[in-house]
Design a protein around this motif. Structure first.
Motif, short mmCIF file in Angstrom:
data_model
loop_
_atom_site.label_atom_id
_atom_site.label_comp_id
_atom_site.label_asym_id
_atom_site.label_seq_id
_atom_site.Cartn_x
_atom_site.Cartn_y
_atom_site.Cartn_z
N GLY A 75 0.77 -1.23 0.00
CA GLY A 75 0.00 0.00 0.00
C GLY A 75 0.81 1.28 0.00
N VAL A 76 2.12 1.21 0.17
CA VAL A 76 2.95 2.42 0.18
C VAL A 76 3.20 2.85 -1.26
CG1 VAL A 76 5.16 3.43 0.84
CG2 VAL A 76 4.02 1.83 2.37
N ARG A 77 2.96 4.12 -1.52
CA ARG A 77 3.15 4.67 -2.85
C ARG A 77 4.55 5.25 -2.99
NH1 ARG A 77 -1.97 8.08 -4.53
NH2 ARG A 77 -0.99 7.74 -6.53
N GLY A 78 4.98 5.37 -4.22
CA GLY A 78 6.27 5.98 -4.52
C GLY A 78 7.29 4.94 -4.94
N ARG A 79 8.40 5.45 -5.44
CA ARG A 79 9.50 4.60 -5.91
C ARG A 79 10.82 5.14 -5.38
NH1 ARG A 79 8.64 1.44 -10.49
NH2 ARG A 79 6.51 1.53 -11.25
N ALA A 80 11.66 4.25 -4.95
CA ALA A 80 13.02 4.63 -4.56
C ALA A 80 13.83 4.78 -5.83
CB ALA A 80 13.63 3.56 -3.66
N LEU A 98 19.97 4.21 0.39
CA LEU A 98 18.84 4.73 -0.37
C LEU A 98 19.29 6.04 -0.98
CD1 LEU A 98 15.80 5.22 -1.12
CD2 LEU A 98 15.55 6.15 1.19
N ILE A 99 19.05 6.23 -2.27
CA ILE A 99 19.45 7.47 -2.95
C ILE A 99 18.26 8.06 -3.68
CG2 ILE A 99 21.01 8.51 -4.64
CD1 ILE A 99 22.87 6.06 -4.18
N GLU A 100 18.00 9.32 -3.41
CA GLU A 100 16.94 10.07 -4.09
C GLU A 100 17.61 11.10 -4.99
OE1 GLU A 100 13.24 11.31 -5.33
OE2 GLU A 100 13.72 9.56 -4.13
N CYS A 101 17.27 11.06 -6.29
CA CYS A 101 17.85 11.99 -7.26
C CYS A 101 16.84 13.06 -7.64
CB CYS A 101 18.27 11.24 -8.52
SG CYS A 101 19.50 9.96 -8.25
N LYS A 102 17.31 14.28 -7.68
CA LYS A 102 16.48 15.41 -8.09
C LYS A 102 17.20 16.16 -9.20
CE LYS A 102 13.30 14.77 -4.95
NZ LYS A 102 12.00 14.25 -5.36
N GLU A 139 11.64 14.73 3.99
CA GLU A 139 10.62 13.87 4.59
C GLU A 139 10.28 12.68 3.69
OE1 GLU A 139 9.42 13.79 7.71
OE2 GLU A 139 10.92 15.36 8.03
N GLN A 140 10.28 12.89 2.37
CA GLN A 140 10.04 11.79 1.44
C GLN A 140 11.12 10.72 1.63
OE1 GLN A 140 10.72 12.80 -2.67
NE2 GLN A 140 10.28 10.72 -3.39
N VAL A 141 12.38 11.13 1.68
CA VAL A 141 13.48 10.18 1.84
C VAL A 141 13.41 9.51 3.21
CG1 VAL A 141 16.00 9.94 1.92
CG2 VAL A 141 14.93 11.41 0.20
N LYS A 142 13.11 10.28 4.24
CA LYS A 142 13.00 9.70 5.58
C LYS A 142 11.88 8.68 5.64
CE LYS A 142 13.10 10.67 10.45
NZ LYS A 142 12.52 9.39 10.71
N LYS A 143 10.75 8.98 5.00
CA LYS A 143 9.62 8.04 4.96
C LYS A 143 10.03 6.73 4.28
CE LYS A 143 5.24 7.39 2.62
NZ LYS A 143 4.35 7.93 1.61
N TYR A 144 10.70 6.84 3.14
CA TYR A 144 11.17 5.65 2.44
C TYR A 144 12.16 4.88 3.31
CZ TYR A 144 9.23 7.36 -2.02
OH TYR A 144 8.40 7.79 -3.03
N GLU A 180 21.16 1.76 6.10
CA GLU A 180 22.12 2.33 7.05
C GLU A 180 22.52 3.74 6.65
OE1 GLU A 180 25.16 -0.59 6.66
OE2 GLU A 180 24.19 -1.96 8.08
N THR A 181 22.38 4.06 5.36
CA THR A 181 22.74 5.38 4.86
C THR A 181 21.70 5.81 3.83
OG1 THR A 181 24.11 4.42 3.09
CG2 THR A 181 25.23 4.97 5.15
N PHE A 182 21.61 7.12 3.64
CA PHE A 182 20.79 7.62 2.55
C PHE A 182 21.40 8.89 2.00
CE2 PHE A 182 18.71 9.45 6.30
CZ PHE A 182 18.52 10.77 5.94
N CYS A 183 21.06 9.18 0.74
CA CYS A 183 21.66 10.30 0.05
C CYS A 183 20.60 11.00 -0.79
CB CYS A 183 22.79 9.79 -0.85
SG CYS A 183 23.69 11.10 -1.71
N ILE A 184 20.65 12.30 -0.80
CA ILE A 184 19.82 13.11 -1.68
C ILE A 184 20.77 13.80 -2.64
CG2 ILE A 184 18.17 15.01 -1.83
CD1 ILE A 184 17.48 14.33 1.17
N VAL A 185 20.53 13.61 -3.93
CA VAL A 185 21.39 14.20 -4.96
C VAL A 185 20.56 15.22 -5.73
CG1 VAL A 185 22.81 13.74 -6.99
CG2 VAL A 185 22.62 12.01 -5.18
#
Length: 149
Positions: free
Chosen positions: A67-72, A86-90, A102-107, A114-119
Motif C-alpha cells: 500500500g505504500v506509494r512511490g519509488r526509490a 537509499l538514494i533520491e535523485c532530483k 521527509e520523502q526520503v526519511k519516509k522511504y 544504514e545510509t541515505f543520500c539526496i542528490v
C-alpha cells in the motif's frame, strides 16, 4: 553537503531522446532527473567500486510494504540483499526542502538502510544513520562500496 562533478559521467542521449539504463537494461526517457540518475550510476560503478548487480533503480516502495506509494530512485544492496543505501535523485534546479527530506526519511523508515543520500544536480547530501538512533551524521564524501559493506 558536498559536490561531485558528474559531467564526465553524463549518459549519451540516443536519437529518440532516451538513455540506455545499464541497470534496468532498457531505454528510459531522457529527463533532467534521469540524466542525474544515470550519471550517478556511472560514477558509483566506475569511481566508487559499486558492483552494478548491487544497484537497483526505480523500485516501488510497495515491494517492501503493501500500500505504500512511490519509488526509490536508487537503492544499493549488500551481497545478502539487505538495503544499505537509499538514494533520491532530483534535477539540478530543485532545492533541498523539508518535503524532499521527509520523502526520503519516509522511504528509509520502511527500508531501514544504514545510509541515505539526496542528490540535487552535482550536490550531495549524504547521511549515515547506523549508530545514531533518531539523528543522522552528515558525510563529506560518497563512500566506496567496500566502506558501506
Amino acid at each position: 553537503m558536498f559536490e561531485i562533478d558528474l559531467n564526465k559521467h553524463y549518459p549519451q542521449k540516443k536519437d529518440n531522446n532516451v538513455y540506455l539504463c545499464n541497470v534496468r537494461k532498457r531505454l528510459i526517457n531522457a529527463t533532467p532527473e534521469e540524466k542525474i540518475r544515470q550519471s550517478l550510476i556511472s560514477f558509483l560503478v566506475s569511481e566508487r567500486g559499486y558492483p552494478i548487480e548491487n544497484i537497483r533503480v526505480e523500485i516501488p516502495m510497495s515491494r517492501f510494504e503493501a500500500g505504500v506509494r512511490g519509488r526509490a530512485d536508487i537503492i544499493i544492496i549488500d551481497n545478502e540483499s539487505t538495503v544499505i543505501c537509499l538514494i533520491e535523485c532530483k534535477e539540478p534546479n530543485e532545492c533541498l526542502t523539508d518535503r524532499v527530506f521527509e520523502q526520503v526519511k519516509k522511504y528509509n523508515d520502511i527500508l531501514n538502510a544504514e545510509t541515505f543520500c539526496i542528490v540535487i544536480g552535482h550536490y550531495f547530501y549524504f547521511y549515515d544513520c547506523r549508530p545514531y538512533s533518531d539523528s543522522f551524521k552528515q558525510l563529506v564524501d560518497f563512500p566506496t562500496f567496500r566502506t558501506l559493506i
